[in-house]
Design an enzyme around this catalytic site. Structure first.
Site: not given
Length: 322
Positions: A222, A224, A259
């Protein structure tokens, strides 16, 4: 069938404030309460999208009773292992003026050895089935580990999955991230800060390469607002590095974005899809759609539009992939 395990669950409390000022006093409408923890967020998203899932976690104390009640009302299939220690709390303060979220997580209480064994037994039973939707194909281990548990606790959970012949996805941080790679988790999903902290390497590609060297097959990283990377080994021994991103960042509550990305990966792998490009597209779209929702564990129905709007590029051959 997807089995998720949340070793260190939390009762999630979320408040929205007009503007968060350090040291100030704030007024908010009644907070929202959910049974949380990263593995449960994964299970909620997968279940809402129609995938067969069972969530395994622990519960204890007064907060655990509220946790269990809310989880029962959610409709997500689950197995709760009772423990003596109270379920921890996680507080999210959403600053509506900035679109930022400040999170305070209690650390949790270490389970006793018999309690940890009971959790392992529950995971093993969930993997063994039988399940109406068919055999378990994916085990997701998500979130922090309770303090004071044995060093082999996480590798032990991963071994349960490997022994059952399922794909293991791990989303954790710190030394546990390296332990998950060493234990043979198929997919790891750190963010760039977690990867740097775990490996000591500033370049995220170098960090992902280290996880793959240790045993991972796919690293979903990830970034962001800059999207997500999918890093995997090639047949020639090199690295495939794919990058997916939206044209503009989204404002909202990012606490459940990672998630949702894990849920996308698990749902596709449970369906037999292992292509990194397809997984990256869906994981990035679901992560972005989670930002648009007020609570972790859900994604906005516009995720299909977000997926269609993604730009996917190959870092080794910089051009857009359609």
């Amino acid at each position: 069938m997807i089995v998720t395990v949340t070793p260190n669950p939390a009762l999630d409390l979320t408040w929205h404030v007009a503007s968060l000022a350090v040291g100030g006093t704030h007024r908010a409408d009644a907070g929202q309460v959910r049974a949380g923890g990263k593995g449960l967020n994964v299970a909620r998203v997968a279940h809402a999208q129609g995938a067969p899932v069972v969530a395994v976690t622990t519960t204890g104390g007064a907060t655990g009773a509220e946790f269990a009640s809310e989880l029962a009302s959610s409709g997500v299939p689950h197995v709760l292992v009772p423990v003596a220690g109270a379920t921890r709390r996680s507080v999210a303060l959403v600053d509506e003026s900035l679109g930022d979220t400040t999170v305070v997580n209690e650390r949790g209480i270490a389970p006793s050895d018999p309690e940890w064994q009971a959790l392992r037994d529950a995971v093993a039973a969930a993997l063994a089935g039988p399940h109406p939707a068919g055999p378990a194909r994916v085990l997701v281990i998500s979130g922090s580990l309770p303090p004071g548990i044995p060093d082999d606790a996480l590798p032990g959970l991963i071994r349960l999955g490997r022994d059952a012949g399922v794909t293991v996805i791990a989303d954790t941080s710190g030394p546990a991230l390296l332990a998950a790679a060493d234990a043979g988790a198929s997919v790891l999903k750190p963010n760039e800060h977690e990867l740097r902290d775990a490996t000591g390497l500033d370049d995220p590609i170098d960090g992902a390469r280290e996880l793959i060297r240790r045993g991972a097959r796919l690293v979903l990283l990830s970034l962001g607002a800059d999207g997500m990377l999918a890093v995997s080994a090639t047949a020639s021994g090199g690295l495939s590095v794919l990058h997916a991103r939206l044209g503009e960042p989204l404002a909202g509550n990012p606490t459940g974005a990672g998630d949702a990305g894990v849920a996308a990966c698990a749902v596709l792998m449970d369906a037999g899809v292992h292509d990194p490009a397809q997984i990256l597209r869906r994981a990035t779209a679901w992560s972005a759609a989670a930002v648009l929702m007020p609570l972790a564990g859900s994604i906005h129905p516009s995720w299909t539009d977000l997926e269609a709007a993604l730009t996917l590029t190959d870092r080794n051959n910089p051009k857009e992939i359609r």
